[in-house]
Design an enzyme around this catalytic site. Structure first.
Site, PDB file in Angstrom:
ATOM      1  N   ARG A  68       0.816  -1.215   0.000  1.00  0.00           N
ATOM      2  CA  ARG A  68       0.000   0.000   0.000  1.00  0.00           C
ATOM      3  C   ARG A  68       0.850   1.266   0.000  1.00  0.00           C
ATOM      4  O   ARG A  68       0.341   2.345  -0.310  1.00  0.00           O
ATOM      5  CB  ARG A  68      -0.940   0.001   1.209  1.00  0.00           C
ATOM      6  CG  ARG A  68      -2.066  -1.023   1.112  1.00  0.00           C
ATOM      7  CD  ARG A  68      -2.798  -1.159   2.426  1.00  0.00           C
ATOM      8  NE  ARG A  68      -3.332   0.101   2.889  1.00  0.00           N
ATOM      9  CZ  ARG A  68      -3.779   0.322   4.119  1.00  0.00           C
ATOM     10  NH1 ARG A  68      -3.737  -0.662   5.013  1.00  0.00           N
ATOM     11  NH2 ARG A  68      -4.254   1.496   4.458  1.00  0.00           N
ATOM     12  N   GLN A  83      12.408 -14.464   6.401  1.00  0.00           N
ATOM     13  CA  GLN A  83      11.173 -15.199   6.146  1.00  0.00           C
ATOM     14  C   GLN A  83      11.000 -15.252   4.629  1.00  0.00           C
ATOM     15  O   GLN A  83      10.523 -14.303   4.020  1.00  0.00           O
ATOM     16  CB  GLN A  83       9.975 -14.515   6.815  1.00  0.00           C
ATOM     17  CG  GLN A  83       8.674 -15.284   6.657  1.00  0.00           C
ATOM     18  CD  GLN A  83       7.466 -14.520   7.181  1.00  0.00           C
ATOM     19  OE1 GLN A  83       7.484 -13.293   7.281  1.00  0.00           O
ATOM     20  NE2 GLN A  83       6.406 -15.237   7.520  1.00  0.00           N
ATOM     21  N   GLY A 113       2.257 -15.665   7.216  1.00  0.00           N
ATOM     22  CA  GLY A 113       1.543 -15.241   8.409  1.00  0.00           C
ATOM     23  C   GLY A 113       2.454 -14.919   9.574  1.00  0.00           C
ATOM     24  O   GLY A 113       3.653 -15.231   9.579  1.00  0.00           O
ATOM     25  N   GLY A 115       7.653  -4.034  13.064  1.00  0.00           N
ATOM     26  CA  GLY A 115       8.510  -2.949  12.621  1.00  0.00           C
ATOM     27  C   GLY A 115       7.775  -1.754  12.077  1.00  0.00           C
ATOM     28  O   GLY A 115       8.340  -0.659  12.000  1.00  0.00           O
ATOM     29  N   ASN A 126      33.313  40.417   7.176  1.00  0.00           N
ATOM     30  CA  ASN A 126      32.020  40.802   6.595  1.00  0.00           C
ATOM     31  C   ASN A 126      32.027  40.421   5.121  1.00  0.00           C
ATOM     32  O   ASN A 126      32.922  40.841   4.368  1.00  0.00           O
ATOM     33  CB  ASN A 126      31.786  42.309   6.741  1.00  0.00           C
ATOM     34  CG  ASN A 126      30.382  42.713   6.297  1.00  0.00           C
ATOM     35  OD1 ASN A 126      29.463  42.828   7.090  1.00  0.00           O
ATOM     36  ND2 ASN A 126      30.217  42.936   4.999  1.00  0.00           N
TER      37      ASN A 126
END
Length: 447
Positions: free
Chosen positions: A18, A74, A79, A103, A362
Site C-alpha cells: 500500500r 522469512q 503469516g 517494525g 564581513n
C-alpha cells in the site's frame, strides 16, 4: 513472579504494497530516520537479553538499519505465526519472556511494553499476554474476548458475531509470551483453520487455553499502536512524532513562535533561550547553542550553530556548516562545508562553500566562493576582519588575508595579503552619446 530474561522478536518482513514503493515499508522515514529505528530504540530501552528481527528476502537495507541486531529471513510470507517461527534458531534454547513487536508500529512506548511485561510476569503466570486497544471508530480489527478468568480468545473480525463486533477492545498484534511454552504453541498453529491458509500468531491464545493455561491482556493507547501501512498513516505518525519533538524543544527552553510550522529531526539538539520563527525545517544532525535566533523559512541539516548567532530568514545550512558565536547569516544565504567564525557576517544573497570566514569578517551581498571546477572542490580562506565587497567571486583555492578588503564586483583568483585592497574588475569605458544613438536606431527599425 521473579524477573526473568527477556527476548524481543521484531517482525519486519512486510512488503508494504500500500506504500506503492520499492523501499521496504519499515525503512520509510519518520523525523528523518527509518521508522524501524524508532522502534529499535524503544526495544533497546528495555535492556533485552536477545533481539531478533525477521525480514523478507532482499531487505539488506533493513538489516543494515538494525545492525548489530541479528536478522533472519522469512522467505515465504505465510503469516505472523510463521514469521515468529523463523526466529527459533536465532533464539536457541531461550526460555525467558518473549515480546513480539512489529517494525511498522514505531510509536509504541517503553512504558506500555513494561506494563505488558509486568502482566506476563504477574502472579497468574499467563502463557500469552496480548496488547489490546479501543479505536475511536468501528473497524475490522480482531476482537479480544475477555472474561473473569482473563483473555478467552481473539476472534478475527470476519469470523466474529454481531455481539463480538460490538466489543470495542481490539487486538494490536503485540504479545508477550512465556518462552517455556511459546514454541509448543507455535508448532501447533494450524493454517487450515482460516480462509487465508496462514499461520496466525493469534491462534496461540486458543491453544494456550486448551492446554489449561491462563491468558491475559493489557490495554494500550490507540495512537501508540498505529501501524504504518500507507502514506496517509505515515503522515499521521510523522505528526505525532513532530508534536512530541516540539513539546520537548519548548520544555527545554526554546520559543517556537508557531510550533505547528516547525519541523524537527529525531536528533535535533537545541539549547536554551533559542527563538525559532515560523516555517523552519531541521534535517538530521543539527546542533544549536543557547540564545540563537532562527528567523522564518530556514532549512538546516548536518550543521552546528554556536551561542548567540542569528540566522535567516530564508537561510540554508548544508552538511558541514559550522556557525560561530554571535555570527550573522542572513536572507538567501547558503553555507556548505564551511566555518563562519565568531562575529562574522554573511548577510545577503551569498554562497559560502568549502571555506572559512574568519572572526569578525564581513561578506557582502552576492558574493560567491567558486569552490568547484567540475572535478574537485577547493578551499577559500577569508581571514579575520576581512571585508568582501558585494558581488565578488572568490575563485578557490584562494586566501584573503586578515583585515584585507576586496572591492565590490571583483573576481579574485590569487592570494590577497593581510591589510591589502584587492580590486579585480574590468576598466570602465564611457562612450558619449552611444545610448541615445542606439535608441534612435531601434526606433527607426520599428518604423
Amino acid at each position: 513472579m521473579a524477573s526473568r530474561a527477556l527476548a524481543v522478536i521484531v517482525l519486519a518482513a512486510g512488503m508494504g504494497t500500500r506504500m506503492k514503493s520499492t523501499l521496504p515499508k519499515v525503512m520509510h522515514p519518520l523525523a528523518g530516520r527509518p521508522m524501524i529505528r524508532h522502534l529499535m530504540d524503544t526495544v533497546h530501552s528495555l535492556s533485552p537479553d536477545r533481539v531478533v528481527v525477521v525480514v523478507g528476502p532482499d531487505m539488506d537495507s533493513v538489516g543494515a538499519a538494525v545492525a548489530p541486531v541479528p536478522t533472519v529471513v522469512q522467505t515465504q510470507r505465510l503469516g505472523t505465526g510463521h514469521a515468529v517461527a523463523q526466529a527459533r534458531a536465532a533464539l536457541g534454547d531461550f526460555d525467558g519472556d518473549v515480546i513480539v513487536l512489529y517494525g511498522d508500529t514505531p510509536l509504541i512506548t517503553a512504558e506500555t511494553l513494561q506494563r505488558l511485561l509486568a502482566e506476563r510476569r504477574g502472579p497468574r503466570d499467563p502463557a500469552v499476554v496480548v496488547l489490546g486497544f479501543k479505536p475511536d471508530k468501528a473497524s475490522e480489527y480482531g476482537r479480544l474476548v475477555v472474561g473473569a478468568e482473563g483473555l478467552k480468545a481473539i476472534v478475527e473480525y470476519r469470523d466474529a458475531t454481531r455481539e463480538q463486533r460490538e466489543n470495542p477492545l481490539c487486538n494490536s498484534g503485540v504479545m508477550a509470551l512465556d518462552g517455556r511454552r511459546m514454541w509448543s504453541l507455535i508448532d501447533r498453529i494450524d493454517p487450515t483453520t482460516n480462509s487465508k491458509g496462514e499461520y496466525y500468531l493469534t491462534d496461540a491464545v486458543a491453544l494456550a487455553r486448551a492446554d489449561g493455561c491462563c491468558c491475559s491482556f493489557v490495554e494500550g493507547e490507540q495512537i501508540e499502536l498505529l501501524g504504518v501501512n500507507s502514506r496517509g498513516e505515515q503522515a499521521i505518525a510523522e505528526a505525532v512524532i513532530q508534536a512530541k519533538l516540539r513539546d520537548a524543544a519548548m520544555e527545554g527552553g526554546a520559543t517556537l513562535i508557531d510550533p505547528a510550522s516547525v519541523w524537527f529531526s529525531w536528533d535535533t539538539k537545541i539549547g536554551q533561550d533559542v527563538v525559532i520563527w515560523p516555517h523552519v525545517v531541521f534535517g538530521p544532525g543539527v546542533t544549536i547553542g543557547n540564545r540563537v535566533e532562527i528567523r522564518g523559512f530556514c532549512h538546516f541539516e548536518g550543521c552546528s550553530i554556536a551561542d548567540g548567532a542569528t540566522l535567516g530568514p530564508y537561510a540554508r545550512l548544508r552538511p558541514g556548516a559550522k556557525i560561530g558565536a554571535s555570527a550573522h547569516i542572513g536572507n538567501f544565504v547558503e553555507i556548505k562545508a564551511a566555518t563562519v567564525e565568531t562575529g562574522a557576517k554573511v548577510n545577503h544573497l551569498t554562497y559560502i562553500g568549502d571555506a572559512r570566514v574568519g572572526a569578525g569578517a564581513n561578506v557582502g551581498a552576492g558574493t560567491i566562493t567558486c569552490n568547484y571546477d567540475g572535478f574537485s572542490k577547493s578551499f577559500t580562506d577569508i581571514g579575520a576582519g576581512a571585508f568582501i565587497g558585494s558581488n565578488s567571486a572568490l575563485v578557490a583555492p584562494v586566501k584573503i588575508g586578515d583585515g584585507a578588503i576586496v572591492g565590490a564586483g571583483s573576481v579574485v583568483t590569487r592570494e590577497v595579503a593581510p591589510g591589502a585592497l584587492a580590486v579585480a574588475r574590468g576598466v570602465q569605458a564611457d562612450i558619449p552619446g552611444w545610448a541615445d544613438n542606439f535608441r534612435d536606431q531601434q526606433r527607426a527599425k520599428k518604423g
